[in-house]
Design a protein around this motif. Structure first.
Motif, short mmCIF file in Angstrom:
data_model
loop_
_atom_site.label_atom_id
_atom_site.label_comp_id
_atom_site.label_asym_id
_atom_site.label_seq_id
_atom_site.Cartn_x
_atom_site.Cartn_y
_atom_site.Cartn_z
N ASP A 17 -5.37 -8.28 6.67
CA ASP A 17 -6.20 -7.10 6.45
C ASP A 17 -5.64 -5.92 7.23
OD1 ASP A 17 -7.95 -8.50 4.84
OD2 ASP A 17 -9.14 -9.17 6.53
N SER A 18 -5.21 -4.90 6.55
CA SER A 18 -4.63 -3.75 7.22
C SER A 18 -4.84 -2.51 6.38
CB SER A 18 -3.13 -3.96 7.45
OG SER A 18 -2.43 -4.01 6.21
N PHE A 19 -4.71 -1.37 7.02
CA PHE A 19 -4.62 -0.12 6.29
C PHE A 19 -3.75 0.85 7.06
CE2 PHE A 19 -8.38 0.56 8.96
CZ PHE A 19 -8.22 1.86 9.41
N HIS A 20 -3.26 1.85 6.37
CA HIS A 20 -2.33 2.80 6.94
C HIS A 20 -2.88 4.20 6.74
CE1 HIS A 20 0.22 -0.74 6.71
NE2 HIS A 20 -0.05 -0.79 5.42
N ILE A 21 -2.93 4.95 7.83
CA ILE A 21 -3.35 6.35 7.77
C ILE A 21 -2.09 7.21 7.65
CG2 ILE A 21 -4.55 8.21 8.98
CD1 ILE A 21 -6.00 6.00 10.59
N ILE A 22 -2.03 7.98 6.60
CA ILE A 22 -0.85 8.83 6.38
C ILE A 22 -1.30 10.29 6.29
CG2 ILE A 22 1.12 9.33 4.89
CD1 ILE A 22 1.10 6.48 3.96
N ALA A 23 -0.72 11.11 7.16
CA ALA A 23 -0.98 12.55 7.14
C ALA A 23 0.20 13.25 6.46
CB ALA A 23 -1.16 13.08 8.55
N TYR A 24 -0.10 14.09 5.48
CA TYR A 24 0.93 14.80 4.73
C TYR A 24 1.00 16.25 5.21
CZ TYR A 24 0.86 10.78 1.60
OH TYR A 24 0.95 9.52 1.08
N GLU A 25 2.20 16.63 5.61
CA GLU A 25 2.43 17.99 6.09
C GLU A 25 3.68 18.52 5.38
OE1 GLU A 25 4.01 19.65 10.23
OE2 GLU A 25 2.05 18.70 10.44
N GLY A 26 3.45 19.14 4.22
CA GLY A 26 4.60 19.53 3.39
C GLY A 26 5.36 18.30 2.95
N GLU A 27 6.65 18.25 3.26
CA GLU A 27 7.45 17.07 2.92
C GLU A 27 7.43 16.02 4.03
OE1 GLU A 27 11.35 18.34 1.92
OE2 GLU A 27 10.74 19.41 0.09
N LYS A 62 -4.50 10.47 3.76
CA LYS A 62 -4.71 9.39 2.81
C LYS A 62 -4.76 8.05 3.53
CE LYS A 62 -3.08 10.99 -1.71
NZ LYS A 62 -2.19 10.66 -2.84
N ILE A 63 -5.52 7.13 2.93
CA ILE A 63 -5.61 5.75 3.40
C ILE A 63 -4.91 4.85 2.38
CG2 ILE A 63 -7.15 3.82 3.91
CD1 ILE A 63 -7.29 5.96 6.01
N HIS A 64 -3.99 4.02 2.85
CA HIS A 64 -3.32 3.04 1.99
C HIS A 64 -3.74 1.65 2.45
CE1 HIS A 64 -0.38 5.76 -0.09
NE2 HIS A 64 -0.75 6.53 0.91
N LEU A 65 -4.27 0.85 1.55
CA LEU A 65 -4.80 -0.46 1.90
C LEU A 65 -3.80 -1.57 1.61
CD1 LEU A 65 -8.36 -0.09 0.35
CD2 LEU A 65 -7.67 0.33 2.71
N ASN A 66 -3.55 -2.41 2.64
CA ASN A 66 -2.73 -3.62 2.47
C ASN A 66 -1.45 -3.37 1.69
OD1 ASN A 66 -4.60 -5.38 3.79
ND2 ASN A 66 -5.87 -5.30 1.97
N GLY A 67 -0.79 -2.28 1.98
CA GLY A 67 0.49 -2.00 1.35
C GLY A 67 0.40 -1.45 -0.05
N VAL A 68 -0.80 -1.14 -0.55
CA VAL A 68 -0.95 -0.56 -1.88
C VAL A 68 -0.33 0.83 -1.89
CG1 VAL A 68 -2.59 0.21 -3.63
CG2 VAL A 68 -3.04 -1.86 -2.32
N THR A 69 0.53 1.09 -2.88
CA THR A 69 1.26 2.36 -2.89
C THR A 69 0.35 3.54 -3.16
OG1 THR A 69 1.79 1.97 -5.22
CG2 THR A 69 3.42 1.29 -3.60
N GLU A 70 -0.66 3.35 -4.01
CA GLU A 70 -1.57 4.45 -4.33
C GLU A 70 -2.61 4.58 -3.23
OE1 GLU A 70 -4.77 5.87 -7.77
OE2 GLU A 70 -3.59 4.03 -8.01
#
Length: 322
Positions: free
Chosen positions: A211-221, A173-181
């Motif tokens: 301007d930033s974004f966060h790459i989050i990889a989900y692996e189970g919990e 998932k990509i999260h933009l500028n601290g957006v939780t969704e």
């Protein structure tokens, strides 16, 4: 006396010629000057001396999107009235030069037309926009900045920095500028790209943009995160030690753009519809003559057919009445 007057006139002529040449080089100056800015911005307030803008989409330069900025010497190019709330294309050098404002037919730099422009200078500017020259200049500008931060540092792939394994990863998932969704992106495409992206280790560098974004990889919990800022700074696990957003790697601007290209449409900046639909339709017809002609012929044939059917119906009805 006459000699002095001639010298003064010669100097004035030289200065006037120099200014004209410089003014005619605006499109090229916007390309070569690292301090120059080109962006789409929403006008918050406008008068003859200043324009207050909220930059929405950066094309080139150190532009802080989503902030309130005041620019001097606003200069609309073309016969239009600047209206607060509308989004325009802006160019800016410094406080000593005009801040040019343009109405456009599209927010897509590859296809947009500048409304009301006259002369070769602005035609060149439009061509550079359509050819993507300002985006290329921005990548070069960012790479030069990052090169000054890099001292032959070690390299690491984006996949290795993230730490997640493709075979175990549930989603990216990509999260933009601290957006939780967050916005889910294609996992296969991400890992394929991330394997070929190498980051250069640098000393901790404070990010200078929102301007930033966060790459989050989900692996189970479990979750694995990498942070990125617009100046192409990348933050890994070491960022947690600092209160301010700090990058400890750099990424090439072209690789940064490749990552952004994976974003779904919902994650991209939404600009409001362009104003004045009749004028936009006219520009579309002018710029797309073949398509407009085909559509016009189809509409004409349909209208003629409808008229023929209506006339035939009326004649048949009169005959029945007799």
């Amino acid at each position: 006396m006459k000699k002095t007057l001639l010298i003064i006139l010669a100097l004035l002529s030289f200065l006037m010629f120099s200014i004209t040449v410089f003014a005619g080089d605006v499109p090229e100056g916007l390309l070569s000057n690292d301090n120059a800015q080109v962006f789409f911005g929403e006008v918050l307030n406008y008068n003859d001396n200043t324009v207050t803008v909220c930059p929405r989409v950066k094309i080139k330069g150190d532009v802080l999107t989503g902030t309130k900025q005041i620019y001097d010497k606003p200069c609309p190019v073309g016969n239009f009235k600047v209206i607060a709330g509308n989004v325009y294309l802006f160019t800016y050098f410094d406080e000593n030069n005009e801040t040019y404002i343009f109405e456009v037919t599209s927010y897509d730099t590859a296809t947009l037309k500048l409304k009301g422009i006259q002369g070769d200078m602005w035609e060149r500017f439009q061509k550079y926009l359509n050819d993507g020259e300002y985006e290329k200049a921005e990548q070069e500008r960012i790479d030069k900045i990052n090169a000054t931060l890099t001292e032959e540092g070690d390299e690491i792939s984006l996949t290795a920095l993230l730490g997640a394994k493709k075979e175990k990863c549930d989603q990216i998932k990509i999260h933009l500028n601290g957006v939780t969704e967050g916005f889910e992106i294609d996992k296969e495409k991400f890992f394929e790209l991330a394997e070929d992206i190498y980051l250069t280790d640098i000393k901790n560098e404070l990010a200078q943009t929102r301007d930033s974004f966060h790459i989050i990889a989900y692996e189970g919990e479990k979750t694995y995160t990498v942070n990125m800022w617009d100046r192409c700074l990348v933050g890994g696990s070491r960022v947690a030690m600092y209160s301010a957003p700090t990058g400890d790697y750099t990424i090439k601007a072209s690789d940064y753009e490749k990552l952004v290209s994976l974003f779904p449409e919902d994650a991209k900046v939404k600009l409001p519809p362009l104003n004045n639909p009749p004028a936009n339709f006219l520009y579309w017809v002018i710029n797309n003559p073949l398509e407009a002609m085909v559509i016009g012929i189809i509409i004409f044939v349909v209208c003629v057919g409808a008229i023929v059917l209506l006339v035939g119906y009326m004649i048949g009805r009169k005959r029945k009445m007799k």
